[in-house]
Every structure is written in C-alpha cells, then in structure tokens.
Design a protein around this motif. Structure first.
Motif, PDB file in Angstrom:
ATOM      1  N   VAL A  87       0.849  -1.182   0.000  1.00 25.13           N
ATOM      2  CA  VAL A  87       0.000   0.000   0.000  1.00 25.13           C
ATOM      3  C   VAL A  87       0.889   1.239   0.000  1.00 25.13           C
ATOM      4  CG1 VAL A  87      -0.218   0.020   2.535  1.00 25.13           C
ATOM      5  CG2 VAL A  87      -1.972   1.124   1.117  1.00 25.13           C
ATOM      6  N   ALA A  88       0.531   2.203  -0.829  1.00 25.06           N
ATOM      7  CA  ALA A  88       1.302   3.443  -0.956  1.00 25.06           C
ATOM      8  C   ALA A  88       0.794   4.447   0.078  1.00 25.06           C
ATOM      9  CB  ALA A  88       1.196   4.008  -2.370  1.00 25.06           C
ATOM     10  N   LEU A  89       1.198   4.247   1.324  1.00 18.88           N
ATOM     11  CA  LEU A  89       0.890   5.147   2.422  1.00 18.88           C
ATOM     12  C   LEU A  89       2.198   5.601   3.045  1.00 18.88           C
ATOM     13  CD1 LEU A  89      -2.074   3.271   4.146  1.00 18.88           C
ATOM     14  CD2 LEU A  89      -2.201   5.257   2.630  1.00 18.88           C
ATOM     15  N   ALA A  90       2.268   6.859   3.400  1.00 15.62           N
ATOM     16  CA  ALA A  90       3.530   7.394   3.914  1.00 15.62           C
ATOM     17  C   ALA A  90       3.756   7.079   5.385  1.00 15.62           C
ATOM     18  CB  ALA A  90       3.602   8.901   3.679  1.00 15.62           C
ATOM     19  N   SER A 158      -0.147  11.123   4.865  1.00 20.33           N
ATOM     20  CA  SER A 158       0.167  10.454   6.133  1.00 20.33           C
ATOM     21  C   SER A 158      -0.527  11.145   7.311  1.00 20.33           C
ATOM     22  CB  SER A 158       1.680  10.409   6.357  1.00 20.33           C
ATOM     23  OG  SER A 158       2.288  11.679   6.110  1.00 20.33           O
ATOM     24  N   PRO A 159      -1.860  11.146   7.319  1.00 21.90           N
ATOM     25  CA  PRO A 159      -2.562  11.817   8.421  1.00 21.90           C
ATOM     26  C   PRO A 159      -2.598  11.015   9.714  1.00 21.90           C
ATOM     27  CG  PRO A 159      -4.145  10.878   6.889  1.00 21.90           C
ATOM     28  CD  PRO A 159      -2.795  10.670   6.282  1.00 21.90           C
ATOM     29  N   PHE A 160      -2.399   9.693   9.620  1.00 18.24           N
ATOM     30  CA  PHE A 160      -2.553   8.837  10.800  1.00 18.24           C
ATOM     31  C   PHE A 160      -1.204   8.308  11.279  1.00 18.24           C
ATOM     32  CE2 PHE A 160      -6.533   8.213   8.286  1.00 18.24           C
ATOM     33  CZ  PHE A 160      -7.357   8.943   9.130  1.00 18.24           C
ATOM     34  N   SER A 170       0.565  15.527   6.508  1.00 24.22           N
ATOM     35  CA  SER A 170       1.781  14.732   6.361  1.00 24.22           C
ATOM     36  C   SER A 170       2.487  14.655   7.706  1.00 24.22           C
ATOM     37  CB  SER A 170       2.742  15.341   5.326  1.00 24.22           C
ATOM     38  OG  SER A 170       4.006  14.688   5.377  1.00 24.22           O
ATOM     39  N   TYR A 171       2.144  13.619   8.478  1.00 24.28           N
ATOM     40  CA  TYR A 171       2.902  13.421   9.711  1.00 24.28           C
ATOM     41  C   TYR A 171       4.279  12.855   9.404  1.00 24.28           C
ATOM     42  CZ  TYR A 171       3.863  12.835  14.611  1.00 24.28           C
ATOM     43  OH  TYR A 171       4.431  12.954  15.853  1.00 24.28           O
ATOM     44  N   ARG A 172       4.412  12.215   8.247  1.00 24.49           N
ATOM     45  CA  ARG A 172       5.735  11.754   7.831  1.00 24.49           C
ATOM     46  C   ARG A 172       6.743  12.896   7.857  1.00 24.49           C
ATOM     47  NH1 ARG A 172       8.145  13.006   3.249  1.00 24.49           N
ATOM     48  NH2 ARG A 172      10.059  11.879   2.722  1.00 24.49           N
ATOM     49  N   SER A 173       6.343  14.083   7.403  1.00 23.82           N
ATOM     50  CA  SER A 173       7.287  15.204   7.348  1.00 23.82           C
ATOM     51  C   SER A 173       7.766  15.586   8.742  1.00 23.82           C
ATOM     52  CB  SER A 173       6.645  16.407   6.645  1.00 23.82           C
ATOM     53  OG  SER A 173       5.496  16.874   7.340  1.00 23.82           O
ATOM     54  N   GLN A 174       6.927  15.391   9.758  1.00 19.62           N
ATOM     55  CA  GLN A 174       7.333  15.661  11.131  1.00 19.62           C
ATOM     56  C   GLN A 174       8.341  14.619  11.621  1.00 19.62           C
ATOM     57  OE1 GLN A 174       6.265  18.436  13.118  1.00 19.62           O
ATOM     58  NE2 GLN A 174       5.794  19.005  11.021  1.00 19.62           N
ATOM     59  N   VAL A 175       8.059  13.362  11.329  1.00 17.45           N
ATOM     60  CA  VAL A 175       8.953  12.285  11.761  1.00 17.45           C
ATOM     61  C   VAL A 175      10.285  12.365  11.017  1.00 17.45           C
ATOM     62  CG1 VAL A 175       9.202   9.770  11.920  1.00 17.45           C
ATOM     63  CG2 VAL A 175       6.971  10.830  12.319  1.00 17.45           C
ATOM     64  N   TRP A 176      10.219  12.606   9.714  1.00 22.21           N
ATOM     65  CA  TRP A 176      11.429  12.678   8.896  1.00 22.21           C
ATOM     66  C   TRP A 176      12.334  13.825   9.335  1.00 22.21           C
ATOM     67  CZ3 TRP A 176      13.814   9.350   5.972  1.00 22.21           C
ATOM     68  CH2 TRP A 176      14.835   9.790   5.110  1.00 22.21           C
ATOM     69  N   VAL A 226      19.471  15.929  -9.998  1.00 18.71           N
ATOM     70  CA  VAL A 226      19.013  16.524  -8.751  1.00 18.71           C
ATOM     71  C   VAL A 226      17.882  15.633  -8.239  1.00 18.71           C
ATOM     72  CG1 VAL A 226      19.721  18.906  -9.092  1.00 18.71           C
ATOM     73  CG2 VAL A 226      17.575  18.129 -10.103  1.00 18.71           C
ATOM     74  N   GLU A 227      17.868  15.433  -6.932  1.00 17.80           N
ATOM     75  CA  GLU A 227      16.933  14.498  -6.311  1.00 17.80           C
ATOM     76  C   GLU A 227      16.036  15.254  -5.330  1.00 17.80           C
ATOM     77  OE1 GLU A 227      17.023  10.468  -3.494  1.00 17.80           O
ATOM     78  OE2 GLU A 227      18.880  11.488  -4.049  1.00 17.80           O
ATOM     79  N   PHE A 228      14.732  15.234  -5.596  1.00 18.80           N
ATOM     80  CA  PHE A 228      13.748  15.899  -4.744  1.00 18.80           C
ATOM     81  C   PHE A 228      13.206  14.851  -3.763  1.00 18.80           C
ATOM     82  CE2 PHE A 228      14.327  18.708  -8.145  1.00 18.80           C
ATOM     83  CZ  PHE A 228      13.671  19.908  -7.946  1.00 18.80           C
ATOM     84  N   ARG A 229      13.369  15.116  -2.462  1.00 15.32           N
ATOM     85  CA  ARG A 229      13.072  14.120  -1.442  1.00 15.32           C
ATOM     86  C   ARG A 229      11.966  14.542  -0.476  1.00 15.32           C
ATOM     87  NH1 ARG A 229      16.990  10.423  -0.580  1.00 15.32           N
ATOM     88  NH2 ARG A 229      16.524  10.381   1.661  1.00 15.32           N
ATOM     89  N   ILE A 230      11.345  15.674  -0.707  1.00 18.57           N
ATOM     90  CA  ILE A 230      10.429  16.241   0.276  1.00 18.57           C
ATOM     91  C   ILE A 230       9.069  15.565   0.307  1.00 18.57           C
ATOM     92  CG2 ILE A 230       9.465  18.042  -1.237  1.00 18.57           C
ATOM     93  CD1 ILE A 230       9.652  19.933   1.250  1.00 18.57           C
ATOM     94  N   ALA A 231       8.682  14.864  -0.748  1.00 17.75           N
ATOM     95  CA  ALA A 231       7.297  14.408  -0.900  1.00 17.75           C
ATOM     96  C   ALA A 231       7.014  13.123  -0.141  1.00 17.75           C
ATOM     97  CB  ALA A 231       6.971  14.207  -2.381  1.00 17.75           C
ATOM     98  N   ASP A 232       5.782  13.013   0.365  1.00 13.70           N
ATOM     99  CA  ASP A 232       5.238  11.723   0.770  1.00 13.70           C
ATOM    100  C   ASP A 232       5.089  10.837  -0.467  1.00 13.70           C
ATOM    101  OD1 ASP A 232       4.894  12.787   3.312  1.00 13.70           O
ATOM    102  OD2 ASP A 232       2.732  12.432   3.396  1.00 13.70           O
ATOM    103  N   VAL A 233       5.125   9.522  -0.267  1.00 15.00           N
ATOM    104  CA  VAL A 233       4.711   8.659  -1.365  1.00 15.00           C
ATOM    105  C   VAL A 233       3.247   8.959  -1.654  1.00 15.00           C
ATOM    106  CG1 VAL A 233       3.969   6.695   0.074  1.00 15.00           C
ATOM    107  CG2 VAL A 233       4.776   6.301  -2.264  1.00 15.00           C
TER     108      VAL A 233
END
Length: 363
Positions: A87-90, A158-160, A170-176, A226-233
């Motif tokens: 599953v594509a969840l962040a 990634s809300p959950f 995007s809670y992933r952005s907080q964890v990352w 150049v590699e963009f890494r900011i996005a959630d899956v």
C-alpha cells in the motif's frame, strides 16, 4: 533535449486481512529477485515493513506512468506470493512496531540514532531529474527551494500515526525532520560550496556518509541528477506522475533562470522551514505560504502560482495539458491525506481505510 526523470517509491507491506504492517521485506525481495529477468527494480529499506522500487530514467511522462504502474503491479504480485499486500501510504494508519533491517548499515543507524531510527517507518517519493553538471544542479537547487513546500502539500498522504489522527496531512514530514541533516538548506551559490558543505557535515561524524545527506532536495551521490526528497509517497499513481512532471518543470525553469542570470529568491531557511511545516499540517485543505509573497494564501491559489511558474517549461515539453488535467483531478477527489480521512469518516474503520488504499495503490 528533454530532461529525463526517474522515480523511487517506498511502499508499506501489510497483512492482507488486518491491514497491519508486516515485516516481510526479505521474503518479498527474495521472490522478486527469483522472478526478475536481469536486474531487479526492488530494494530493501530501513525497516522490514517497507519495500522500495526505482524506475529507469524516462524522457516521456507516459513512459514514466507505465513504469510506475508496472512496478507497483509487480510489488503487488510479489507481496501476494508472500501472503501480504502493498500500500502506498507514507505512514501506517494502524499501530505498528517497526522492525529495522538486518544489514550492517541499518544496524549502525539503529545504534547511532536510537528511537529516531526505530520510529522512522515512513514512506517517501524521490524524484530524480537529469542535469548537465553539478554546477547546473546546484543552481537549480538554489532556485527551487522556495517551491518545495508546495510539492509536499500536493503529496501529503500520512494523516494517521499509531492508530490516531495526527492532525497533520503529512505526519511523515514531522517524523522525517528528526534526522540531523533533513529539511531545507541555505542557498549554496556554487557546486564547490555545496560539496564543501556536504564534506563538512559528513566530517562531523554525526552522519555515516554522503548517503545520509537528507536535504529536501540534493545532488544525487549516485546519478547525474538533482533528487527531490520532500514528498510523501503518493497514494494514487497518477499523482506520482503529476509530482514528477511538476518537478521536471521546476528543474527546467530554474536552469533557464540560471542561464539568464536571474538570482534565486532570497528566502531564509527559517521561513522555508515554517512553510514546510504549514504544508505538512494542512496539505491542500487550508492555506499555504506563498513562495513569492511569503504570506498565507489558499492552497489552490498557491498551486496555480506553481503552475504559472513552470508553464513555459511544461508547454515546451508537451506536458501542460496533462498537468492541468491531473491538477483538476486532485482538486476533485483529493490527495492521499484527504482520501484517507474521508474513507475513515465513511467506514469508521482504519482497517477498511487501509484496504481501500491497497485498492487505489494498484491504480
């Protein structure tokens, strides 16, 4: 010449019945390697509940879409053979006990970073775009940095977190952001200055090597990109292609500005950090910090500003109509964060939410 684009997507492995994340990457990778004709597109990630694939570089976005669909489909098939789903969840909506991989590098990270590494079960989407040289690449990085939070807002998925609504899109952005090298960085000014900063960071001993430079966007240490890494899956594979197309438009626009002698916007790193926080908090459902005015404006208006910024590049590559259509689709159905929350509101079940996202992942 049209720039090539490649995508790396990280996916969650989950139990097909319960929706809970399962540490089955070794089994799935073994199946994929046995099935592969030549080099496999799949790789392990930090946690054994994850699987990553990489597309080949593509000049045509239709070809990239086919590749994303192909490798997602292969991941579905290999996971099914191991008794699981992908599953594509962040982040995992359901509670999970992350299990770190067994490789020496991952063991070092677990020892070095402790709970930060242990809890880092997050899935991102990395977009690579070709550049002619490191000098051009750094010029691009300096000129796209103010637009990166908009890409995060578009991709939020990634809300959950551990069975709860995080109140973030995007809670992933907080964890990352817990990694010491993660997030926005200052304008570099030259390739020499960029590489000097990377050497200094690695030289502190805090990071293991250059692979742990986790800037929101960076020069790849493996490819001329150049590699963009900011996005959630992204949940929907169509959104992955939309993200990649916009990223290529940003790179081409920035390179043209550099060649024309236009300086980068002087947005401070502190302001970019705040803009990224806002993007991760509200996604496309509220206000975002506009890259030019630096004031909160409705997310649709900021998306239109991004489209206007890259319009000439998209027209020249033949992608403008497709991007306009894809943005309209996202506006209509929402991105991953909205779809997850709406599914939970409709079903009352995080397990059913994961099941619906498993269906959408395959496209």
């Amino acid at each position: 010449m049209v720039r090539t684009v490649g995508v790396e997507e990280e996916l969650l492995l989950v139990d097909s019945a319960s929706g809970e994340a399962e540490a089955l990457s070794s089994a799935v990778l073994a199946i994929a390697e046995k099935d592969a004709e030549g080099e496999s597109a799949f790789e392990p990630e930090l946690h054994r509940q994850q699987l990553e694939f990489s597309t080949h570089p593509c000049a045509d976005m239709g070809e990239l879409a086919e590749s994303v669909h192909r490798w997602r489909g292969e991941a579905v098939r290999h996971a099914a053979d191991a008794g699981a789903s992908v599953v594509a969840l962040a982040t995992s909506p359901l509670p999970v006990s992350p299990k770190i991989g067994t490789g020496e590098r991952y063991r070092w990270m677990a020892e070095r970073f402790g709970l930060t590494a242990q809890e880092q079960l997050t899935c991102g989407c990395h977009v690579h775009v070709s550049v002619a040289s490191d000098e051009e690449g750094v010029a691009v990085l300096d000129r796209v940095r103010c637009w990166l939070p908009v890409l995060l807002a578009l991709s939020t998925n990634s809300p959950f977190w551990q069975g709860q609504d995080s109140r973030y899109s995007s809670y992933r952005s907080q964890v990352w952001g817990r990694w010491p090298s993660a997030g926005p960085v200052d304008v570099h000014g030259s390739a020499e200055a960029y590489h000097a900063q990377v050497r200094s960071l690695v030289g502190t001993g805090v990071l293991r090597d250059e692979g742990m430079i986790y800037f929101d966007a960076r020069l790849s240490h493996r490819y001329p990109t150049v590699e963009f890494r900011i996005a959630d899956v992204c949940l929907d594979p169509a959104d992955t292609v939309l993200l990649a197309t916009l990223v290529r438009g940003l790179v081409e626009t920035a390179a043209r500005e550099w060649r024309a002698g236009e300086p980068p916007l002087g947005t401070s790193t502190a302001l970019l950090r705040a803009a990224s926080w806002q993007a991760g908090r509200s996604g496309l459902e509220g206000r975002l910090v506009h890259p030019r005015t630096r004031r909160p404006e409705p997310a649709p208006d900021v998306l239109r500003a991004l489209l206007d910024h890259v319009r000439d590049a998209l027209e020249d590559s033949g992608d403008l109509t497709a991007v306009e259509t894809a943005l309209a689709a996202v506006d209509r159905r929402g991105n991953g964060a909205r779809i997850q929350r709406e599914t939970l509101a409709r079903t009352g079940s995080l397990r059913d939410t994961v099941a619906e996202c498993v269906r959408i992942t395959a496209g």
